[in-house]
Motif scaffolding. Structure first.
Motif, PDB file in Angstrom:
ATOM      1  N   UNK A 183       8.216  68.280  36.567  1.00 16.15           N
ATOM      2  CA  UNK A 183       7.281  67.593  37.325  1.00 16.15           C
ATOM      3  C   UNK A 183       7.023  66.131  36.543  1.00 16.15           C
ATOM      4  N   UNK A 184       7.001  66.308  35.110  1.00 24.69           N
ATOM      5  CA  UNK A 184       7.038  65.062  34.076  1.00 24.69           C
ATOM      6  C   UNK A 184       7.725  64.164  34.398  1.00 24.69           C
ATOM      7  N   UNK A 185       9.357  64.611  34.529  1.00 21.32           N
ATOM      8  CA  UNK A 185      10.406  63.730  34.820  1.00 21.32           C
ATOM      9  C   UNK A 185      10.311  63.235  36.029  1.00 21.32           C
ATOM     10  N   UNK A 186       9.936  63.826  37.077  1.00 14.87           N
ATOM     11  CA  UNK A 186       9.658  63.194  38.232  1.00 14.87           C
ATOM     12  C   UNK A 186       8.423  61.868  38.300  1.00 14.87           C
ATOM     13  N   UNK A 187       7.484  62.312  37.881  1.00 12.92           N
ATOM     14  CA  UNK A 187       6.491  61.409  37.414  1.00 12.92           C
ATOM     15  C   UNK A 187       6.895  59.949  36.526  1.00 12.92           C
ATOM     16  N   UNK A 210       9.014  58.067  38.897  1.00 11.72           N
ATOM     17  CA  UNK A 210       8.699  57.195  39.926  1.00 11.72           C
ATOM     18  C   UNK A 210       7.580  56.179  39.521  1.00 11.72           C
ATOM     19  N   UNK A 211       6.852  56.163  38.465  1.00  7.41           N
ATOM     20  CA  UNK A 211       5.966  55.415  37.905  1.00  7.41           C
ATOM     21  C   UNK A 211       6.740  54.334  36.983  1.00  7.41           C
ATOM     22  N   UNK A 212       7.811  54.631  36.191  1.00  7.85           N
ATOM     23  CA  UNK A 212       8.102  53.664  35.435  1.00  7.85           C
ATOM     24  C   UNK A 212       9.489  53.270  35.227  1.00  7.85           C
ATOM     25  N   UNK A 213      10.456  53.993  35.967  1.00  6.02           N
ATOM     26  CA  UNK A 213      11.841  53.822  36.248  1.00  6.02           C
ATOM     27  C   UNK A 213      12.329  53.276  37.706  1.00  6.02           C
ATOM     28  N   UNK A 214      11.966  54.054  38.735  1.00  2.00           N
ATOM     29  CA  UNK A 214      12.461  53.663  39.863  1.00  2.00           C
ATOM     30  C   UNK A 214      11.397  52.888  40.634  1.00  2.00           C
ATOM     31  N   UNK A 215      11.700  51.575  40.660  1.00  2.00           N
ATOM     32  CA  UNK A 215      10.740  50.699  41.303  1.00  2.00           C
ATOM     33  C   UNK A 215      11.653  49.837  42.010  1.00  2.00           C
ATOM     34  N   UNK A 270      17.187  59.659  31.511  1.00  2.00           N
ATOM     35  CA  UNK A 270      16.005  60.445  31.766  1.00  2.00           C
ATOM     36  C   UNK A 270      16.445  62.218  31.939  1.00  2.00           C
ATOM     37  N   UNK A 271      17.567  62.503  32.719  1.00  2.00           N
ATOM     38  CA  UNK A 271      17.967  63.669  32.762  1.00  2.00           C
ATOM     39  C   UNK A 271      18.540  64.374  31.386  1.00  2.00           C
ATOM     40  N   UNK A 272      19.104  63.294  30.510  1.00  2.00           N
ATOM     41  CA  UNK A 272      19.510  63.816  29.392  1.00  2.00           C
ATOM     42  C   UNK A 272      18.260  64.143  28.461  1.00  2.00           C
ATOM     43  N   UNK A 273      17.347  63.386  28.625  1.00  2.00           N
ATOM     44  CA  UNK A 273      16.242  63.816  27.697  1.00  2.00           C
ATOM     45  C   UNK A 273      15.495  64.899  28.125  1.00  2.00           C
TER      46      UNK A 273
END
Length: 404
Positions: free
Chosen positions: A8-12, A15-20, A113-116
């Motif tokens: 859930x944290x990765x998705x948030x 959506x909020x900081x990476x995918x715009x 993000x996936x790696x982290x």
């Protein structure tokens, strides 16, 4: 719960900081919304706006629903160019804006993000599994120490391990096993010392009484000798069970060892011994002393229960050396063959009291052969008696192993 939290944290974050969406597309969406509101108040559409009837396009049900609800719909062409569409309220006309520049996919931030996320999950797994791994490592250490005869063992179970209770119980069990092995060791030493001394005195007393009662002394001497043999066999088997010795694997000539044991048997028997071996020499990597004990027990067994003939053969196989020892006695029934390798096992029909023995010779053979990674089987000899077949791997590196 941690896996769900990481997901859930990765998705948030995504959506909020990476995918715009690109700024121009977001701005165009706002413009399209304002334009839709202004066109609702006008009676005629400008010629510069692309428009068409809603039924002229095969919309997906979700897309058509959004248009009917008055939303601005974003679609993409084959070149990944964005198109903004909206429906005029009270009309079936769809207004289209665009095309806009292709949307750039954030590939590198996505995989970073996936790696982290996976790194964080790996750290959590290490935190969870470390106590469990530590306890399992201690399990292996304790079993290795017990197999080597090391009775001084100590482990410290982790309070945070999922198997902390099991580890504590295993430690208690291992301590009891070590105490039993230690008590058995002391018992064997005591038996070896305490029983041999009175037996020696009894043999000396019988020798002194032989002149006074010559008719009863031989029977008593035979009983004493039988007791002495029993004690020797029990002590030998107990030493094997305690694994006090070590196996020193080294190459030697098995043909010469077999011939040596046959020559020793010739001194005490009148039976005919047939040796079938076409090799002048054959190297086997094993423990020389214990291999001699195996051959001695098998030949002694054949001499004890055979009538007049003993058969010995050595054969070289692709990965094993095959040693055969047979006799012309009564043989062993197929359903009783597994019993002869059990300690103190005696077969009533073919193995009786008058023939001597305590039922440990073949048990010792089976244990030594198993130490060497081989196996021992029982067949019927060419004369109808018992035939023991030993398979031993013959190409191992010289090494020293603790008896299991």
């Amino acid at each position: 719960m941690s896996i769900i939290a990481i997901n859930q944290a990765s998705e948030f974050i995504w959506q909020q900081f990476v995918y715009q969406q690109p700024d121009d597309l977001r701005h165009a969406s706002l413009v399209a919304k304002k334009l839709q509101q202004s066109l609702l108040q006008s009676t005629q559409l400008p010629d510069s706006l692309a428009h068409y009837k809603i039924d002229e396009v095969a919309w997906l049900p979700e897309q058509k629903t959004r248009l009917l609800q008055g939303d601005v719909l974003t679609t993409y062409t084959e070149k990944n160019e964005a198109l903004l569409c909206f429906l005029l309220t009270g009309n079936d006309t769809v207004v289209q804006l665009g095309p806009f520049e292709p949307v750039e996919h954030a590939t590198i931030p996505k995989y970073l993000l996936k790696l982290c996320s996976f790194v964080i999950l790996a750290l959590l797994l290490m935190f969870w599994l470390r106590p469990l791994w530590r306890d399992l490592t201690q399990f292996r250490y304790v079993t290795e120490q017990l197999s080597k005869g090391q009775l001084d063992i100590s482990i410290a179970p982790s309070r945070f391990s999922a198997i902390a209770t099991l580890t504590s119980q295993f430690h208690t069990m291992a301590t009891k096993v070590a105490n039993l092995m230690n008590n058995q060791k002391h018992l064997v030493n005591a038996v070896s010392h305490e029983l041999r001394t009175p037996l020696a005195r009894l043999k000396f007393a019988l020798a002194m009484l032989e002149k006074q009662a010559p008719e009863s002394v031989p029977q008593m001497s035979q009983d004493v000798q039988e007791m002495e043999v029993l004690i020797d066999e029990m002590l030998s088997y107990a030493r094997l069970e305690m694994a006090q010795s070590t196996l020193k694997f080294a190459p030697f000539d098995i043909v010469a060892l077999v011939q040596e044991q046959i020559d020793k048997l010739h001194r005490t028997t009148i039976k005919q011994i047939e040796l079938d071996c076409s090799y002048p020499a054959l190297t086997l990597t094993a423990e020389h002393y214990y291999m001699a004990r195996v051959l001695q027990n098998l030949l002694g067994n054949a001499d004890k229960y055979g009538k007049s003939k003993i058969y010995v053969a050595i054969q070289k196989m692709p990965s094993d050396v095959k040693i055969i020892v047979g006799d012309d006695g009564k043989g062993i029934e197929e359903h009783e063959r597994d019993k002869v390798f059990e300690p103190f096992s005696r077969l009533d029909k073919s193995r009786n009291k008058c023939s001597g023995g305590v039922g440990l010779g073949l048990a010792i053979v089976d244990k030594i052969v198993a130490w060497h990674g081989g196996r021992c089987e029982i067949e019927r000899s060419k004369w109808g008696g018992a035939q023991f077949v030993v398979y031993l791997p013959h190409a191992n590196e010289p090494k020293t192993l603790s008896c299991p």
